[in-house]
Design a protein around this motif. Sequence first.
Motif, mmCIF file in Angstrom:
data_model
loop_
_atom_site.group_PDB
_atom_site.id
_atom_site.type_symbol
_atom_site.label_atom_id
_atom_site.label_comp_id
_atom_site.label_asym_id
_atom_site.label_seq_id
_atom_site.Cartn_x
_atom_site.Cartn_y
_atom_site.Cartn_z
ATOM 1 N N ASP A 190 0.841 -1.195 0.000
ATOM 2 C CA ASP A 190 0.000 0.000 0.000
ATOM 3 C C ASP A 190 0.881 1.251 0.000
ATOM 4 O OD1 ASP A 190 -1.719 2.118 0.761
ATOM 5 O OD2 ASP A 190 -3.054 0.728 1.771
ATOM 6 N N ARG A 194 0.482 3.983 1.534
ATOM 7 C CA ARG A 194 0.622 4.559 2.869
ATOM 8 C C ARG A 194 0.986 3.513 3.921
ATOM 9 N NH1 ARG A 194 -3.646 7.439 0.503
ATOM 10 N NH2 ARG A 194 -3.316 9.697 0.450
ATOM 11 N N ALA A 195 1.463 2.337 3.517
ATOM 12 C CA ALA A 195 1.714 1.257 4.469
ATOM 13 C C ALA A 195 2.714 1.683 5.543
ATOM 14 C CB ALA A 195 2.209 0.012 3.739
ATOM 15 N N TYR A 247 -7.628 5.879 0.243
ATOM 16 C CA TYR A 247 -6.828 5.361 1.360
ATOM 17 C C TYR A 247 -6.783 3.840 1.338
ATOM 18 C CZ TYR A 247 -5.518 9.467 4.017
ATOM 19 O OH TYR A 247 -4.903 10.615 4.434
ATOM 20 N N SER A 248 -7.720 3.220 0.657
ATOM 21 C CA SER A 248 -7.737 1.769 0.531
ATOM 22 C C SER A 248 -7.512 1.413 -0.928
ATOM 23 C CB SER A 248 -9.074 1.188 1.000
ATOM 24 O OG SER A 248 -9.175 -0.171 0.648
ATOM 25 N N PHE A 249 -6.690 0.388 -1.167
ATOM 26 C CA PHE A 249 -6.406 -0.036 -2.531
ATOM 27 C C PHE A 249 -6.881 -1.468 -2.760
ATOM 28 C CE2 PHE A 249 -3.729 3.518 -1.654
ATOM 29 C CZ PHE A 249 -3.701 4.229 -2.839
#
Length: 721
Positions: free
Chosen positions: A562, A564-565, A718-720
Motif C-alpha cells: 500500500d 501509505r503502508a 486510502y484503501s487499494f
Amino acid sequence: MSRIASVLIPMPLPEAFDYAEPEGMDLALGDQVAVPLGPRLIRGVVTDLRDAMGGNRPLKPVAEKLDEPRLPPRTVEFIQWAARYSVDAPGQPLAIALRGARAPRPRPVRVVRLTGVEPARPTPARLRVVDAAAAAAPMGPTDLAHAAGVSSGVVKALVDEGVLTVELQAPDDRFAPPDLGRHGAELNASQAAAAQALKAMVAEGGYGVALLDGVTGSGKTEVYLECAAAVLAGDPEAQVLILLPEIALTQAVIARVADRFGAEPGEWHSDVSPPMRRRVWEGVAAGQCRIVVGARSALFLPFRKLALIVVDEEHDGSFKQEDGFIYHARDLAVARGKIEDAAVVLASATPSLETLRNAEIGRYRWLKLSARHGIARLPEIDLIDLRESPPEPGRWLSPPLVEAMRETRERGEQTLLFLNRRGYAPLVLCRACGERMTAPDTDSWLVEHRYTGRLVCHLTGFSMLKPAACPHCGAKDSLVSIGPGVERVEEEARGLFPDARIAVFSSDTVFDAREARRMIETMAAGEIDILVATQAAAKGHNFPNLTLVGVVDADLGLRGGDLRAAERTYQLLAQATGRAGRKDRPGRALLQTYAPEHAVMQALKAQDRDAFVAAEMAEREMAGLPPFGRLAAVIASGPDAGQLDAFLRTMAQAAPNSPGVAVYGPADAPLGLIRGRRRKRFLVRADRGVDLSAYMAAWRARVRPPGQIRIAIDIDPYSFL
C-alpha cells in the motif's frame, strides 16, 4: 410572480429537480419540503429559488412546506461542494445531512407529581416517597421508588390513593449551556503557549487552520478545549464541533468536555439512538446545542453558527468513509471551515504527511508540544527480533516479551498486548486439500471467532458455524487455524498468567459506546492486569498504571504494498506504544518483528519521527505521490466478468487527455470478487495544480455504464483493495 424552486432530493440523483412554488407558500433557501417524485411524495431541500419568467414547460408544484428546521445556507453550500469534490450525486451528502431530521422524536415519558392530598396512612416509607417527590424534579415511578428507597408497590399505592398522579411529559430536549466561568486544567508552559496561539487565531476572526502537533500524552485535548472555551465566550451564538475517529475515543472526550464545561455536549455517531439523534440535530439547527462531539458524519449537521472545528487524531484512517458517499472527514472539515469562515484545529501525535506538508509550506499554522504533561516521559521502545528470539512452537509471544510481562505483573502494573487483528485466527484452511475458507461469492477469508464458534467475513458480515468437516473435500477434523488474532493472544496470556485479570478490547467484545466506556474506565481503575486489544484501545486513552505495551506483530501493516503502508504502520505503532508510562511510572514498549532493520522499526526505536517523515516525503516527492501529487481511483464492479471487461475497455478509451494526468489500469482489484460482483480498478495520478475532481467528473460524463455495472470514484483513496 410565481417562482421556481430547485429541490435537492436525498437520493443518488445527478441534480436538483425544479418545482413550481405555490401561491403564498413563501419558500426560502434550505427549507425542507415534500415534493412529488413519480407516484409518491418525498422529502427534499430547497437549494435555489428563481423567477419563473421564460419557462417553457409546466412544473409540478411543491406539495408541502414541512414544519422542520431550515438548513442554513452555508450547510447547503457545503453539501453541494462536498458532492462536487467527491464527484458524486449531491443527494448522497444530503442524505447524511438529513439523517437526524428523519429520525423519530423522543417519546413522552411517564412522570409522577404530588397532588397535594395527604397520605391516609403516613408510614415512614410513604413519607419518604412524598419527601423525595417534593425535593426533586418530576421523575418516573421506578426512579421515584429508587430515590426514596422503597419498593415500587409503595409508589403505586400512593398513586391509587390520589396522593400522586402519573402524567405524560415531553422529554426535555434542551442542552445545558456550557459554564464558561469554569477553569480548565492547569497548563504547562508549552500547552499555555499553544493555547494562546490558538486563541489569537480565533480572535483574528475568519477562516484559519492550525496543526496541533504534540507527542502522546502531551495534553493536546486540554489545549484545544481552552481554544473552544475562548470561541464560546467570544460569541454567545458560536458553536464548536469536535470530530473523533473511534466511538471508544468519543466516550472519553465527552467526559472531558463535560468536566471542562459543566454540561454534556451533543453526541453524534452510529451508536446514538434515533430519538437522541433527532434531539441533537434539532438542537444544532436551533443553535441551542453549542458543542458537538462526534464521528465523521457530524460534519454534515446543520450548524447555525459553526465557529471552530477540531479534528482529533487527524491522521486516523477511520475518518475516511469508504462506502456509499466516499469522503475524508479531515479534508471536508477544512473545506467546511472555509465555507463557514471558521477556525480549524487538526490535532495529532503522528500527523498525516498531507497535513505536515501544509504546515511546512505555511498553509497551516504549526504548533508543537514536544514533551509529555507533568513528570511523565515517553516510553523506552525496544525491538524483539523474532529471528533470534522466536516464540515457542504454537505460541505468539516471544520469551523476552513474556519475561517483561512477568516483571510488570510483579510490580503491580498493567500490560497492553496490541494486535490489530480481530477474532481468533485470520485464516482457516484444510490440512487435507489446502482449501482456504472464504465467504460465499467473495475473495475475503473467513476469520475464526472462537468465543462464538463461528467463521466470520469482516468485509460482508457473513458468518457460519465452524464446520466439522471441510466443505470442499469432506475430510473430518481437518480444518486448522492459521495465525493469531486477539482471542488467540488472550488464550496464550491466560495460559501463561492464570491468575491475571485479562480482557479483550475489540469491536467483537465491545459492542457499543456504553461498553467501550465501561471497558476504558475498568482499565483506567486498574481492574485489568493484561489488556489484549486492537486499535480500538491504541489511541487517545489514558491508563495511569499501564507501563508495558507489547506489539505482537509489528510487521502486520507493512504487508501488501500500500502507498501509505509505512506511514500508517508508524502512526499506529507510535500511538499504541504511546499508551505506556503516561503518569508517574516509566513506560516501556516491545515490538516483535521479523524486520528490525526496516526504516519504520528503526524510527520507532529511536523515536525519531522527523527522520522517518523526511525519508518518506523524499520518496513520495520523487514519485509525484501525495502530498506532492493527487490520486483518484475508479472502482467498477459487475456480475458478469466479460461485460465488465468490455465496458472498462470503452472507459479507458474515453479517458480525457490532460497534461499532468496519468491513468493506470484497469487492473483486477486485490479483492476481485465481493458478493458475487467482479471488481476492477483504475488509478489516476495528477499533479498538484490539476483540478482532479473536475477531470474525474468529465471522464465519468463520457461513459454510461450498462445497468448492472456500477462505478465508484474515490478522490484521494486510502484503501487499494
